[in-house]
Design a protein around this motif. Structure first.
Motif, PDB file in Angstrom:
ATOM      1  N   ILE A 156      -1.656  -2.716  11.344  1.00 13.29           N
ATOM      2  CA  ILE A 156      -1.446  -3.934  10.563  1.00 13.29           C
ATOM      3  C   ILE A 156      -0.453  -3.601   9.458  1.00 13.29           C
ATOM      4  O   ILE A 156      -0.509  -2.514   8.867  1.00 13.29           O
ATOM      5  CB  ILE A 156      -2.780  -4.444   9.977  1.00 13.29           C
ATOM      6  N   ALA A 157       0.461  -4.517   9.204  1.00 12.23           N
ATOM      7  CA  ALA A 157       1.433  -4.324   8.125  1.00 12.23           C
ATOM      8  C   ALA A 157       0.689  -4.029   6.825  1.00 12.23           C
ATOM      9  O   ALA A 157      -0.424  -4.517   6.607  1.00 12.23           O
ATOM     10  CB  ALA A 157       2.295  -5.570   7.969  1.00 12.23           C
ATOM     11  N   GLU A 158       1.318  -3.232   5.977  1.00 10.94           N
ATOM     12  CA  GLU A 158       0.660  -2.852   4.728  1.00 10.94           C
ATOM     13  C   GLU A 158       1.657  -2.870   3.579  1.00 10.94           C
ATOM     14  O   GLU A 158       2.774  -2.373   3.697  1.00 10.94           O
ATOM     15  CB  GLU A 158       0.055  -1.458   4.861  1.00 10.94           C
ATOM     16  N   LEU A 159       1.207  -3.444   2.479  1.00  8.42           N
ATOM     17  CA  LEU A 159       2.020  -3.504   1.267  1.00  8.42           C
ATOM     18  C   LEU A 159       1.736  -2.299   0.387  1.00  8.42           C
ATOM     19  O   LEU A 159       0.617  -1.774   0.378  1.00  8.42           O
ATOM     20  CB  LEU A 159       1.692  -4.777   0.484  1.00  8.42           C
ATOM     21  N   SER A 160       2.747  -1.885  -0.356  1.00  6.15           N
ATOM     22  CA  SER A 160       2.572  -0.831  -1.351  1.00  6.15           C
ATOM     23  C   SER A 160       3.403  -1.196  -2.578  1.00  6.15           C
ATOM     24  O   SER A 160       4.283  -2.053  -2.513  1.00  6.15           O
ATOM     25  CB  SER A 160       2.982   0.536  -0.794  1.00  6.15           C
ATOM     26  N   LEU A 161       3.105  -0.544  -3.671  1.00  6.07           N
ATOM     27  CA  LEU A 161       3.769  -0.826  -4.941  1.00  6.07           C
ATOM     28  C   LEU A 161       4.374   0.468  -5.464  1.00  6.07           C
ATOM     29  O   LEU A 161       3.665   1.469  -5.618  1.00  6.07           O
ATOM     30  CB  LEU A 161       2.733  -1.380  -5.923  1.00  6.07           C
TER      31      LEU A 161
END
Length: 136
Positions: A38-43
């Motif tokens: 699953i696509a994953e966001l990071s900062l």
């Protein structure tokens, strides 16, 4: 006292939970079915990045041009930008973004999801606090 970055980290976790909800319903956007990724966001340094589920490449969501390593089209790119804005500033996504279509209407919903799945996605977003209250 909560710092601004801690708040962003909290919203990042919410946003990733929302991507999981989207990947679990309807057409399962943001899910690479063959691998289960699953696509994953990071900062990173006040920039929201997304790890594309298909290409497995990191995409900078702040880029104004095309996103060559993002496997989806412009509609989902714009949606990811809305999620980015939520992570950075807390701006919720309007519930109308998940508008369902009455049976028999010639109109289509933006997602191409069946109404029941779209309702589940919207409700998940509302429970998480990323989507405004209201029904579509």
């Amino acid at each position: 006292m909560t710092t601004f970055s801690e708040t962003q980290e909290h919203r990042l976790a919410i946003a990733n939970s929302f991507l999981n909800a989207i990947a679990s319903h309807g057409r399962q956007f943001f899910l690479h079915k063959a691998s289960g990724r699953i696509a994953e966001l990071s900062l990173h340094n006040e920039r929201v990045l997304i790890l594309d589920e298909y290409t497995q490449k990191v995409v900078d969501t702040h880029s104004d041009g095309s996103w060559p390593d993002f496997c989806h089209g412009g509609g989902l790119r714009d949606f990811v930008r809305a999620i980015r804005d939520f992570v950075l500033s807390g701006d919720q996504i309007r519930h109308q973004y998940f508008k369902t279509v009455p049976p028999g209407e010639r109109e289509f919903n933006y997602w191409g999801y069946d109404n029941a799945s779209l309702d589940l996605v919207r409700e998940a977003g509302q429970q998480l606090g990323i989507v405004t209250a209201g029904s579509a």
